[in-house]
Design a protein around this motif. Structure first.
Motif, mmCIF file in Angstrom:
data_model
loop_
_atom_site.group_PDB
_atom_site.id
_atom_site.type_symbol
_atom_site.label_atom_id
_atom_site.label_comp_id
_atom_site.label_asym_id
_atom_site.label_seq_id
_atom_site.Cartn_x
_atom_site.Cartn_y
_atom_site.Cartn_z
ATOM 1 N N LEU A 82 -10.334 -7.875 -8.923
ATOM 2 C CA LEU A 82 -11.697 -7.919 -8.395
ATOM 3 C C LEU A 82 -11.869 -8.997 -7.338
ATOM 4 C CD1 LEU A 82 -14.522 -6.764 -8.492
ATOM 5 C CD2 LEU A 82 -15.053 -8.314 -10.378
ATOM 6 N N ASP A 83 -11.305 -10.188 -7.549
ATOM 7 C CA ASP A 83 -11.441 -11.255 -6.557
ATOM 8 C C ASP A 83 -10.829 -10.830 -5.226
ATOM 9 O OD1 ASP A 83 -12.722 -12.866 -8.348
ATOM 10 O OD2 ASP A 83 -10.963 -14.030 -8.892
ATOM 11 N N VAL A 126 -12.290 -0.759 -9.734
ATOM 12 C CA VAL A 126 -11.429 -1.931 -9.943
ATOM 13 C C VAL A 126 -11.429 -2.336 -11.416
ATOM 14 C CG1 VAL A 126 -11.141 -4.393 -9.442
ATOM 15 C CG2 VAL A 126 -11.667 -2.813 -7.584
ATOM 16 N N ASN A 127 -12.609 -2.385 -12.010
ATOM 17 C CA ASN A 127 -12.707 -2.794 -13.415
ATOM 18 C C ASN A 127 -12.048 -1.784 -14.352
ATOM 19 O OD1 ASN A 127 -14.063 -5.210 -12.915
ATOM 20 N ND2 ASN A 127 -16.075 -4.229 -12.920
ATOM 21 N N PHE A 173 -13.034 -6.731 0.980
ATOM 22 C CA PHE A 173 -14.203 -5.969 1.413
ATOM 23 C C PHE A 173 -14.896 -6.641 2.590
ATOM 24 C CE2 PHE A 173 -18.265 -3.893 1.379
ATOM 25 C CZ PHE A 173 -17.974 -2.596 0.963
ATOM 26 N N ARG A 174 -14.913 -7.956 2.575
ATOM 27 C CA ARG A 174 -15.515 -8.681 3.709
ATOM 28 C C ARG A 174 -14.754 -8.364 4.986
ATOM 29 N NH1 ARG A 174 -18.772 -13.230 1.707
ATOM 30 N NH2 ARG A 174 -18.640 -14.157 3.764
ATOM 31 N N SER A 175 -13.441 -8.304 4.920
ATOM 32 C CA SER A 175 -12.643 -7.951 6.095
ATOM 33 C C SER A 175 -12.896 -6.507 6.506
ATOM 34 C CB SER A 175 -11.146 -8.142 5.808
ATOM 35 O OG SER A 175 -10.845 -9.496 5.564
ATOM 36 N N PHE A 176 -13.057 -5.630 5.522
ATOM 37 C CA PHE A 176 -13.276 -4.223 5.827
ATOM 38 C C PHE A 176 -14.585 -4.014 6.583
ATOM 39 C CE2 PHE A 176 -14.867 0.019 4.662
ATOM 40 C CZ PHE A 176 -13.861 0.793 5.231
ATOM 41 N N GLU A 188 -5.477 -1.258 -1.789
ATOM 42 C CA GLU A 188 -4.443 -1.936 -2.566
ATOM 43 C C GLU A 188 -5.076 -2.816 -3.639
ATOM 44 O OE1 GLU A 188 -0.478 -4.681 -1.773
ATOM 45 O OE2 GLU A 188 -2.268 -5.014 -0.551
ATOM 46 N N ALA A 189 -6.183 -3.484 -3.294
ATOM 47 C CA ALA A 189 -6.878 -4.331 -4.270
ATOM 48 C C ALA A 189 -7.434 -3.492 -5.412
ATOM 49 C CB ALA A 189 -7.999 -5.107 -3.582
ATOM 50 N N VAL A 190 -7.948 -2.291 -5.092
ATOM 51 C CA VAL A 190 -8.412 -1.381 -6.137
ATOM 52 C C VAL A 190 -7.241 -0.976 -7.020
ATOM 53 C CG1 VAL A 190 -9.465 0.865 -6.610
ATOM 54 C CG2 VAL A 190 -10.286 -0.510 -4.689
ATOM 55 N N GLN A 191 -6.130 -0.642 -6.393
ATOM 56 C CA GLN A 191 -4.937 -0.220 -7.116
ATOM 57 C C GLN A 191 -4.434 -1.302 -8.063
ATOM 58 O OE1 GLN A 191 -1.974 1.457 -4.519
ATOM 59 N NE2 GLN A 191 -0.304 1.081 -5.966
ATOM 60 N N LEU A 192 -4.565 -2.551 -7.649
ATOM 61 C CA LEU A 192 -4.121 -3.670 -8.479
ATOM 62 C C LEU A 192 -5.119 -4.013 -9.579
ATOM 63 C CD1 LEU A 192 -2.719 -6.036 -5.708
ATOM 64 C CD2 LEU A 192 -1.376 -4.788 -7.412
#
Length: 371
Positions: free
Chosen positions: A171-172, A255-256, A178-181, A164-168
């Motif tokens: 980057l933050d 992401v970028n 990623f730490r949770s992953f 979801e973060a990639v989709q959005l």
């Protein structure tokens, strides 16, 4: 005011960020009481251990250098009412599939030179310094005990949050997820031999990143071309020194690209509003605050935002707050009251009402259902 600080005209935050970007040295800004105010650190770097923070409150030289053990070195100096800390840590990143690696560690002389250079960049004079302390244990590295855990639902959710973060294109959020992953994600063993296994996992991650980027609005042709380029490059690599950072860096590329695509698909004003909300969602008190920040009228911003995103600003803010609350409900043991404060709701009742409106169920039910 100390003579070295008088007439000092500079953006300290920008200087520290630029220094970190150029050197990869982990930097921390503490208050005089030892509270961590800002961090300029690598995405997988740990937080500054409490034992270090206590040591930082006492200043001996212009620049104090500490060598606590053969895995860590620390430098610190005061700037106005702040304490600037540099930490050279040998970070153990160990997770599932026995993919543990050690992050690079600078030699002590090189670390000392970097800290002296940072001091000079701020004060325009070289510091008086010497090794002031050594021999205490740090303890708090980012370490997850190596294991091969079976796939579970929390691991699936961790992966979905990361994508979801990639989709959005955020980057933050991506680095946070990623730490949770690393801790919770379902990571299998794909192939025989360590290098082949790591390459296969990186290819698998690249495929997931590609699909998420397309969902985020990146043109499919561009996403697949980028995927092919990355896979061709990684197949040529003869060593992967740190699988987790390797995989994280691949995701950062996507992401970028998504963020760049978003910048071109939205007017600059709406894009800046979204970015401001992503970074300040916990502190935003009104739509007027965002309008003031962007130097436009509230009514114009609301109209343009709704026209381009299909959502009101308030709905978008609440969506971002609830997304973070969901993460904390699943992956932390923080109380509902603490999570309410973390994401910036003024009361528990408002938190529960808004969460249920966005997610369809109450925060407590959500935690019981997914944790």
């Amino acid at each position: 005011m100390h003579k070295k600080e008088s007439g000092l005209k500079m953006d300290l935050e920008r200087l520290l960020q630029t220094f970190h970007d150029g050197t990869s040295l982990n930097l921390y800004v503490l208050t005089g009481q030892g509270q961590v105010e800002q961090e300029f650190i690598r995405p997988l770097a740990p937080h500054l251990p409490e034992i270090f923070i206590k040591k930082c409150l006492k200043q001996v030289n212009d620049l104090d250098l500490l060598l606590p053990d053969n895995k860590n070195s620390l430098g610190k100096f005061r700037y106005a009412d702040k304490i600037i800390v540099g930490w050279n840590a040998n970070i153990t990143i160990a997770g599932q599939g026995n993919l543990d690696r050690l992050a690079p560690l600078l030699g002590f002389d090189q670390f000392a030179s970097l800290m002296k250079s940072l001091y000079f960049a701020i004060f325009r004079t070289w510091p008086q310094t010497e090794l002031t302390d050594q021999g205490f244990f740090t303890g708090e590295n980012l370490t997850i005990e190596p294991m091969q855990k079976s796939a579970d639902y929390e691991g699936y959710l961790a992966e979905q949050e990361l994508m979801e973060a990639v989709q959005l294109g955020n980057l933050d959020l991506y680095n946070q997820r990623f730490r949770s992953f690393i801790k919770e994600g379902n990571i299998g063993l794909l192939g025989a031999g360590k290098l082949r296994r790591e390459k296969n996992l990186a290819i698998s991650a690249t495929t997931l990143y590609t699909r998420a980027a397309i969902r985020g609005g990146l043109a499919a042709s561009e996403a697949y071309a980028l995927s092919d380029q990355i896979i061709n490059r990684l197949e040529k690599d003869t060593v992967i020194s740190n699988f987790y950072e390797y995989s994280r860096a691949i995701g950062e590329i996507f992401v970028n690209r998504v963020a760049r695509s978003n910048r071109t698909s939205l007017t600059p004003l709406v894009y800046k509003a979204e970015e401001y909300i992503y970074h300040h969602y916990a502190d935003i008190t009104s739509v007027q605050e965002i309008a003031d920040r962007l130097a436009v009228s509230r009514s114009y911003l609301q109209h343009l935002f709704k026209k381009e995103t299909g959502m009101t600003l308030v709905a978008f803010i609440n969506q971002v707050k609830v997304a973070q609350a969901k993460h904390e409900l699943i992956f932390t043991n923080r109380t509902l009251s603490e999570i309410c404060d973390d994401v910036g709701f003024s009361s528990g009742s408002l938190f529960s009402t808004t969460f249920k409106k966005v997610a369809g169920i109450s925060p407590l039910t959500y935690r019981k259902q997914y944790k």
